[in-house]
Design a protein around this motif. Sequence first.
Motif, PDB file in Angstrom:
ATOM      1  N   LEU A 166      50.559  51.958  53.207  1.00  0.00           N
ATOM      2  CA  LEU A 166      49.178  51.852  53.668  1.00  0.00           C
ATOM      3  C   LEU A 166      48.376  50.755  52.964  1.00  0.00           C
ATOM      4  CD1 LEU A 166      48.299  55.649  53.937  1.00  0.00           C
ATOM      5  CD2 LEU A 166      48.583  54.065  55.823  1.00  0.00           C
ATOM      6  N   THR A 167      48.936  50.150  51.911  1.00  0.00           N
ATOM      7  CA  THR A 167      48.204  49.089  51.223  1.00  0.00           C
ATOM      8  C   THR A 167      48.198  47.825  52.074  1.00  0.00           C
ATOM      9  OG1 THR A 167      50.182  48.382  50.037  1.00  0.00           O
ATOM     10  CG2 THR A 167      48.718  49.930  48.906  1.00  0.00           C
ATOM     11  N   GLY A 168      47.248  46.957  51.794  1.00  0.00           N
ATOM     12  CA  GLY A 168      47.167  45.687  52.504  1.00  0.00           C
ATOM     13  C   GLY A 168      46.436  45.809  53.825  1.00  0.00           C
TER      14      GLY A 168
ATOM     15  N   VAL B 293      35.935  44.068  58.431  1.00  0.00           N
ATOM     16  CA  VAL B 293      37.003  43.275  59.042  1.00  0.00           C
ATOM     17  C   VAL B 293      36.881  41.817  58.606  1.00  0.00           C
ATOM     18  CG1 VAL B 293      37.214  44.772  61.050  1.00  0.00           C
ATOM     19  CG2 VAL B 293      35.710  42.797  61.152  1.00  0.00           C
ATOM     20  N   ARG B 294      37.985  41.085  58.793  1.00  0.00           N
ATOM     21  CA  ARG B 294      38.024  39.670  58.447  1.00  0.00           C
ATOM     22  C   ARG B 294      38.704  38.936  59.587  1.00  0.00           C
ATOM     23  NH1 ARG B 294      41.524  36.397  55.766  1.00  0.00           N
ATOM     24  NH2 ARG B 294      43.033  38.073  55.485  1.00  0.00           N
TER      25      ARG B 294
ATOM     26  N   GLN C 189      41.590  46.787  56.707  1.00  0.00           N
ATOM     27  CA  GLN C 189      42.335  47.690  55.831  1.00  0.00           C
ATOM     28  C   GLN C 189      42.826  48.888  56.645  1.00  0.00           C
ATOM     29  OE1 GLN C 189      42.700  47.052  52.427  1.00  0.00           O
ATOM     30  NE2 GLN C 189      44.124  48.763  52.364  1.00  0.00           N
ATOM     31  N   GLN C 190      44.010  49.374  56.343  1.00  0.00           N
ATOM     32  CA  GLN C 190      44.536  50.550  57.037  1.00  0.00           C
ATOM     33  C   GLN C 190      43.803  51.808  56.587  1.00  0.00           C
ATOM     34  OE1 GLN C 190      48.631  51.017  58.305  1.00  0.00           O
ATOM     35  NE2 GLN C 190      49.170  49.506  56.765  1.00  0.00           N
ATOM     36  N   ALA C 191      43.712  52.770  57.470  1.00  0.00           N
ATOM     37  CA  ALA C 191      43.041  54.030  57.161  1.00  0.00           C
ATOM     38  C   ALA C 191      43.955  54.919  56.327  1.00  0.00           C
ATOM     39  CB  ALA C 191      42.661  54.745  58.443  1.00  0.00           C
ATOM     40  N   GLY C 192      43.351  55.847  55.586  1.00  0.00           N
ATOM     41  CA  GLY C 192      44.115  56.864  54.878  1.00  0.00           C
ATOM     42  C   GLY C 192      44.325  56.611  53.403  1.00  0.00           C
ATOM     43  N   MET C 193      43.580  55.675  52.806  1.00  0.00           N
ATOM     44  CA  MET C 193      43.772  55.374  51.390  1.00  0.00           C
ATOM     45  C   MET C 193      42.542  55.701  50.550  1.00  0.00           C
ATOM     46  SD  MET C 193      46.697  54.236  50.265  1.00  0.00           S
ATOM     47  CE  MET C 193      46.444  53.116  48.903  1.00  0.00           C
TER      48      MET C 193
END
Length: 64
Positions: A44-46, A14-15, A25-29
Amino acid sequence: MPKMKSHTGMGKRVRVTGKGKIVAQQAGMRHNLEKKASTRTRRLTGTVEVAKADVKRINKMLGR
């Protein structure tokens, strides 16, 4: 009393923004990206703001 140690693993995931929000970051990538639609993978990016329910726990792990 010794100093409290921050959770180094959480610090890498985390930031904290300038205003104090926690973004991650979002999950699932990570895998199975061929099955997922292009629109879904783009969405889901970013980074996104962490859920309100998790903020207290994450702040504690970061030593804030």
